[in-house]
Design an enzyme around this catalytic site. Structure first.
Site, mmCIF file in Angstrom:
data_model
loop_
_atom_site.group_PDB
_atom_site.id
_atom_site.type_symbol
_atom_site.label_atom_id
_atom_site.label_comp_id
_atom_site.label_asym_id
_atom_site.label_seq_id
_atom_site.Cartn_x
_atom_site.Cartn_y
_atom_site.Cartn_z
ATOM 1 N N ASP A 114 -12.371 -24.987 55.911
ATOM 2 C CA ASP A 114 -11.972 -24.510 54.587
ATOM 3 C C ASP A 114 -10.650 -25.154 54.221
ATOM 4 O O ASP A 114 -9.857 -25.509 55.104
ATOM 5 C CB ASP A 114 -11.831 -22.987 54.576
ATOM 6 N N ASP A 130 -18.622 -23.809 49.585
ATOM 7 C CA ASP A 130 -18.532 -22.418 49.122
ATOM 8 C C ASP A 130 -18.556 -22.363 47.598
ATOM 9 O O ASP A 130 -19.164 -21.462 47.009
ATOM 10 C CB ASP A 130 -17.247 -21.751 49.619
#
EC number: 3.4.23.36
Length: 152
Positions: A114, A130
């Protein structure tokens, strides 16, 4: 959307996700924060053992099974419904692309990379895949909601 365009778009979206993750790992140390658009977006390298937005930490087997089922069903649905409107096709393209992007990380690394941090709000750090998943699900819900409004 023609099958070739769909597959090409899928490959490009997954490649963009993977390239963004490769760039982050190559240029930012784990846990380091670098302003991207000051006051709006920062880049932070994080190793996420959970799902989107860091939920359900350390449940890798669960995510593998769910990802395979969701991607499999989405592909099956596309194959058995060749005349879907462009919005549903786009929604499913984004969902499949996001699922594959994070699935690659889970299989290769046992975690998801991330990197996107919204500075203007208290929100989880997330990645490009995402974003695809979130936009795809929202778009699909809107499509289904509109169908319900029109009695389909």
């Amino acid at each position: 959307m023609k099958k070739r365009l769909f597959v090409l778009s899928l490959i490009l979206l997954v490649a963009l996700d993977q390239l963004s993750k490769f760039w982050i790992v190559s240029h930012i140390a784990l846990g380091e924060v670098k302003p991207f658009i000051p006051g709006i977006v920062s880049l932070t390298y994080l190793q996420n053992n959970g799902a989107a937005f860091s939920i359900l930490q350390d449940q890798q087997w669960f995510f593998v099974v769910i990802t395979v089922l969701v991607i499999g069903y989405a592909i099956y649905y596309l194959a058995t419904h060749p005349h879907l409107n462009i919005w549903k096709q786009l929604a499913l393209l984004l969902i499949i692309s996001g699922g594959i992007g994070n699935f690659i990380d889970r299989l290769r690394l046992a975690y998801v990379i991330d990197m996107i941090h919204l500075d203007f709000m208290d929100f989880a750090i997330f990645n490009v895949a995402d974003s695809y998943l979130t936009v795809g699900v929202i778009l699909l819900v809107i499509c289904l909601w509109k169908e319900e409004d029109y009695g389909n």
